[in-house]
Design a protein around this motif. Structure first.
Motif, PDB file in Angstrom:
ATOM      1  N   ASN A  51       0.825  -1.254  -0.255  1.00 44.29           N
ATOM      2  CA  ASN A  51       0.150   0.022   0.058  1.00 44.29           C
ATOM      3  C   ASN A  51       1.025   1.230   0.056  1.00 44.29           C
ATOM      4  N   GLY A  52       0.349   2.388  -0.634  1.00 38.58           N
ATOM      5  CA  GLY A  52       1.372   3.464  -0.590  1.00 38.58           C
ATOM      6  C   GLY A  52       1.467   3.910  -2.078  1.00 38.58           C
ATOM      7  N   GLN A  53       2.453   5.134  -2.309  1.00 38.20           N
ATOM      8  CA  GLN A  53       2.837   5.835  -3.459  1.00 38.20           C
ATOM      9  C   GLN A  53       4.234   5.003  -3.679  1.00 38.20           C
ATOM     10  N   PHE A  54       4.257   4.690  -5.030  1.00 39.88           N
ATOM     11  CA  PHE A  54       5.675   3.934  -5.357  1.00 39.88           C
ATOM     12  C   PHE A  54       6.322   4.801  -6.754  1.00 39.88           C
ATOM     13  N   SER A  55       7.294   4.920  -6.962  1.00 38.68           N
ATOM     14  CA  SER A  55       7.857   5.723  -8.307  1.00 38.68           C
ATOM     15  C   SER A  55       8.179   4.278  -8.976  1.00 38.68           C
ATOM     16  N   MET A  56       7.409   4.465 -10.287  1.00 40.33           N
ATOM     17  CA  MET A  56       7.739   3.259 -11.224  1.00 40.33           C
ATOM     18  C   MET A  56       8.047   3.890 -12.642  1.00 40.33           C
ATOM     19  N   ARG A  57       8.943   2.855 -13.238  1.00 40.87           N
ATOM     20  CA  ARG A  57       9.291   3.149 -14.496  1.00 40.87           C
ATOM     21  C   ARG A  57       9.177   2.149 -15.479  1.00 40.87           C
ATOM     22  N   PHE A  58       8.675   2.395 -16.728  1.00 39.56           N
ATOM     23  CA  PHE A  58       8.214   1.260 -17.912  1.00 39.56           C
ATOM     24  C   PHE A  58       9.050   1.477 -18.980  1.00 39.56           C
ATOM     25  N   LEU A  59      10.078   0.383 -19.271  1.00 43.18           N
ATOM     26  CA  LEU A  59      10.711   0.536 -20.328  1.00 43.18           C
ATOM     27  C   LEU A  59      10.562  -0.449 -21.596  1.00 43.18           C
ATOM     28  N   LEU A  60      10.260  -0.120 -22.784  1.00 45.27           N
ATOM     29  CA  LEU A  60       9.649  -0.881 -23.985  1.00 45.27           C
ATOM     30  C   LEU A  60      11.152  -1.204 -24.745  1.00 45.27           C
ATOM     31  N   TYR A  61      11.424  -2.590 -24.795  1.00 41.18           N
ATOM     32  CA  TYR A  61      12.724  -3.132 -25.470  1.00 41.18           C
ATOM     33  C   TYR A  61      12.172  -4.115 -26.668  1.00 41.18           C
ATOM     34  N   ASP A  62      13.388  -4.110 -27.394  1.00 40.14           N
ATOM     35  CA  ASP A  62      12.928  -4.882 -28.848  1.00 40.14           C
ATOM     36  C   ASP A  62      13.502  -6.083 -28.526  1.00 40.14           C
ATOM     37  N   ASP A  63      14.213  -6.570 -27.474  1.00 45.98           N
ATOM     38  CA  ASP A  63      14.664  -7.836 -27.137  1.00 45.98           C
ATOM     39  C   ASP A  63      14.629  -8.448 -25.719  1.00 45.98           C
ATOM     40  N   PRO A  64      14.417  -9.606 -25.597  1.00 44.10           N
ATOM     41  CA  PRO A  64      14.246  -9.954 -23.905  1.00 44.10           C
ATOM     42  C   PRO A  64      15.256  -9.543 -23.049  1.00 44.10           C
ATOM     43  N   ALA A  65      16.549  -9.427 -23.550  1.00 41.24           N
ATOM     44  CA  ALA A  65      17.703  -9.213 -22.703  1.00 41.24           C
ATOM     45  C   ALA A  65      18.553  -8.076 -23.397  1.00 41.24           C
ATOM     46  N   GLY A  66      18.135  -7.524 -24.445  1.00 41.51           N
ATOM     47  CA  GLY A  66      19.116  -6.505 -25.105  1.00 41.51           C
ATOM     48  C   GLY A  66      19.058  -5.158 -24.244  1.00 41.51           C
ATOM     49  N   SER A  67      19.789  -4.261 -24.743  1.00 39.32           N
ATOM     50  CA  SER A  67      19.937  -2.955 -24.040  1.00 39.32           C
ATOM     51  C   SER A  67      19.032  -1.764 -24.904  1.00 39.32           C
ATOM     52  N   ASN A  68      18.607  -2.139 -26.152  1.00 38.14           N
ATOM     53  CA  ASN A  68      17.943  -1.205 -26.916  1.00 38.14           C
ATOM     54  C   ASN A  68      16.389  -0.927 -26.666  1.00 38.14           C
ATOM     55  N   ILE A  74       7.784   7.058 -17.337  1.00 37.93           N
ATOM     56  CA  ILE A  74       8.392   7.380 -16.061  1.00 37.93           C
ATOM     57  C   ILE A  74       7.225   8.061 -15.447  1.00 37.93           C
ATOM     58  N   LEU A  75       6.685   7.236 -14.302  1.00 38.82           N
ATOM     59  CA  LEU A  75       5.643   7.765 -13.221  1.00 38.82           C
ATOM     60  C   LEU A  75       6.093   8.084 -11.957  1.00 38.82           C
ATOM     61  N   PRO A  76       6.408   9.181 -11.343  1.00 39.88           N
ATOM     62  CA  PRO A  76       6.897   9.520 -10.316  1.00 39.88           C
ATOM     63  C   PRO A  76       6.206   8.911  -9.201  1.00 39.88           C
ATOM     64  N   TRP A 102       9.291  -6.278 -25.663  1.00 41.07           N
ATOM     65  CA  TRP A 102       9.261  -6.497 -24.317  1.00 41.07           C
ATOM     66  C   TRP A 102       9.269  -5.515 -23.225  1.00 41.07           C
ATOM     67  N   LEU A 103       8.508  -5.732 -21.935  1.00 45.10           N
ATOM     68  CA  LEU A 103       8.212  -4.574 -21.185  1.00 45.10           C
ATOM     69  C   LEU A 103       8.976  -5.028 -20.093  1.00 45.10           C
ATOM     70  N   GLU A 104       9.688  -4.012 -19.364  1.00 47.76           N
ATOM     71  CA  GLU A 104      10.416  -3.971 -18.038  1.00 47.76           C
ATOM     72  C   GLU A 104       9.722  -3.112 -17.020  1.00 47.76           C
ATOM     73  N   VAL A 105       9.522  -3.306 -15.974  1.00 49.95           N
ATOM     74  CA  VAL A 105       8.978  -2.798 -15.064  1.00 49.95           C
ATOM     75  C   VAL A 105      10.173  -2.425 -13.773  1.00 49.95           C
ATOM     76  N   ILE A 106      10.232  -1.242 -13.428  1.00 52.50           N
ATOM     77  CA  ILE A 106      11.197  -0.627 -12.462  1.00 52.50           C
ATOM     78  C   ILE A 106      10.526  -0.066 -11.478  1.00 52.50           C
ATOM     79  N   VAL A 107      10.676  -0.607  -9.846  1.00 51.27           N
ATOM     80  CA  VAL A 107       9.701  -0.191  -9.066  1.00 51.27           C
ATOM     81  C   VAL A 107      10.557   0.460  -7.931  1.00 51.27           C
ATOM     82  N   ALA A 108      10.746   1.681  -7.504  1.00 52.62           N
ATOM     83  CA  ALA A 108      11.595   2.368  -6.493  1.00 52.62           C
ATOM     84  C   ALA A 108      13.072   2.031  -6.804  1.00 52.62           C
ATOM     85  N   GLY A 109      13.453   2.087  -8.449  1.00 53.77           N
ATOM     86  CA  GLY A 109      14.699   1.957  -8.748  1.00 53.77           C
ATOM     87  C   GLY A 109      15.036   0.458  -8.797  1.00 53.77           C
TER      88      GLY A 109
END
Length: 489
Positions: A51-68, A74-76, A102-109
């Motif tokens: 419960n609460g407020q969390f900063s989240m980032r959602f990154l969209l990739y063209d590869d399941p493990a690549g860096s592109n 970005i949702l603060p 492919w979508l990667e979710v980052i919660v609180a860094g």
């Protein structure tokens, strides 16, 4: 958030991701509302819903493990209640080009792994008759598209409508250069059949021409300055330009207006056919020339020409067509010794049997410039004159000296017809002899014993009814051509 909490989130990542309800597909089915889609997830801490407020980032990739990355959101501060959260993600339409994502979710860094494959749903492949195959071909009304866009329907296959009040582009075709080579056509619409022979085409060329092709031929094209038509059709049914107007009153099959100093219409026929053919099955006129308020020239249904003034520039006499006989005459048939002697005197100039200037060899035939008389044995026919003061004199065969008939009359199939134009009035060159005395301008002329020749009148009593006309030139001696003003008396 404490380090312990972060570690707890990280340890719970696998379990959390397994419970994520990724709802990207419904958003793809509603792209007309925008490119955003709804994402829902469940976040737990130490097995307990967060419960609460969390900063989240959602990154969209063209590869399941690549860096592109191909997109990021970005949702603060994302509100999480009982572990559940809902966000709207918008990567734009450029992030989805048909390849897998492919979508990667980052919660609180802290990144959560593994990345989640963004999968399509059934309605993104087949939506109310819209079908996309694995070759990216779109079919509407068919599940086997053969072209990038294949539309099939019973009628009204495609309707395009612009809602702009003016200058709305309903359909735009554009051809770009390929590998630096400019295209021949900027755009084309092909009309195909089951044999795929493309019998018809409408296209716009880079040269600035709108072209229309029919059965492999290009009969019509539009340029910035003209409408050009080419064809090889025969008769009026297949004429190169065929216009039909069925309006019984006030209808016109063609209208041409020109504001320049050049001709409105130029017609040319390099073959043997007519340049202009007029056909009038009804009762109206063939031709009408008017200035808008007054008729200047017209040809009526009976073929009668009406005009106020007729200026003839191609000739100077009024002639009728006659059949002319020679009467078995020639240079050696005259019995008058004096005539033969006079002719012999000029032998050194033209020869004893040579034709005078303007005549055609042999002189014993019928030729321009000859004086002719009424043939007493053949109705409506003439004969070359051969007696003096002949009251049957009819005129002069026109065309000698380069002066042609100005008006030629006759009626085929009747007695008023023939092969030779005979001047009945006007100016004409005439064969003449000075054996009866030199001819001067103003002298009356009559027939002579020299076949086809005129001579000066010296016996006015005998000349009554035998006068051919008046001389407009002179002949001092011998024979030659004299310009005569024909006027039978």
């Amino acid at each position: 958030m404490s380090n312990q909490s972060s570690q707890t989130l990280l340890r719970a990542a696998t379990a959390m991701v397994a419970m994520l309800a990724f709802l990207a597909a419904p958003a793809l089915a509603a792209q007309t509302l925008g490119s955003a889609f709804t994402y829902q997830g469940k976040l737990t801490q130490n097995g307990t819903p967060a419960n609460g407020q969390f900063s989240m980032r959602f990154l969209l990739y063209d590869d399941p493990a690549g860096s592109n990355t191909v997109g990021a959101v970005i949702l603060p501060a994302v509100a999480v209640a009982d572990g559940l959260f809902t966000v709207d993600l918008d990567f734009g339409v450029s992030g989805f080009d048909g390849n897998e994502r492919w979508l990667e979710v980052i919660v609180a860094g802290q990144p959560l792994s593994p990345r989640q494959r963004v999968a399509a749903t059934p309605y993104s492949l087949q939506t109310r008759g819209l079908f996309v195959d694995d070759q990216k071909r779109v079919g509407i009304g068919t599940t086997t598209p053969q072209w990038p866009l294949d539309v099939r329907a019973l009628q009204s296959v495609l309707r395009l409508e612009s809602m702009l009040s003016s200058n709305g582009s309903v359909l735009e075709l554009r051809g770009d250069s390929f590998l630096g080579n400019p295209p021949t056509l900027l755009g084309a619409i092909n009309f195909n059949n089951s044999a795929s022979s493309y019998p018809g085409q409408i296209s716009y060329a880079t040269s600035g021409e709108m072209r229309f092709r029919v059965e492999g031929q290009q009969p019509i094209k539009l340029t910035p300055n003209s409408l050009q038509a080419e064809g090889d059709g025969q008769f009026r049914e297949n004429a190169t330009v065929h216009a039909v107007n069925t309006q019984p009153t006030g209808g016109m099959a063609g209208y041409f207006q020109n504001n320049s100093t050049w001709a409105t219409t130029h017609m040319e026929n390099d073959g043997s056919g007519e340049i202009l053919w007029l056909q009038r099955p009804g009762t109206g006129n063939y031709i009408v020339a008017t200035n808008g308020s007054d008729w200047k020239f017209w040809v009526d249904n009976a073929g009668v020409t009406h005009t106020k003034v007729l200026e003839i520039l191609g000739g100077s006499d009024l002639s009728e067509r006659f059949d002319v006989g020679t009467g078995n005459v020639g240079w050696d048939t005259e019995k008058n010794q004096a005539t033969r002697d006079a002719r012999d005197d000029r032998r050194g100039a033209v020869g004893s049997h040579a034709a005078p200037a303007g005549m055609s060899e042999p002189v014993s035939g019928v030729a321009p410039g000859m004086v002719v008389s009424i043939d007493p044995d053949r109705e409506g026919k003439l004969v070359v004159s051969r007696t003096t003061y002949d009251r049957r004199v009819a005129g002069v065969i026109s065309g000698a000296g380069g002066v042609k008939p100005g008006m030629l009359m006759g009626q085929d199939g009747t007695a008023a017809s023939g092969a030779s134009p005979v001047a009945l009035t006007g100016r004409v060159y005439c064969l003449a002899t000075a054996n009866n005395g030199p001819i001067e301008p103003g002298d009356l002329l009559t027939t002579s014993s020299l076949p086809g020749h005129a001579m000066r009148v010296d016996d006015h009593a005998r000349a009554q009814g035998a006068v051919l006309g008046k001389a407009m030139g002179s002949l001092k001696h011998g024979e030659g051509l004299v310009l005569v003003l024909v006027g039978l008396q």
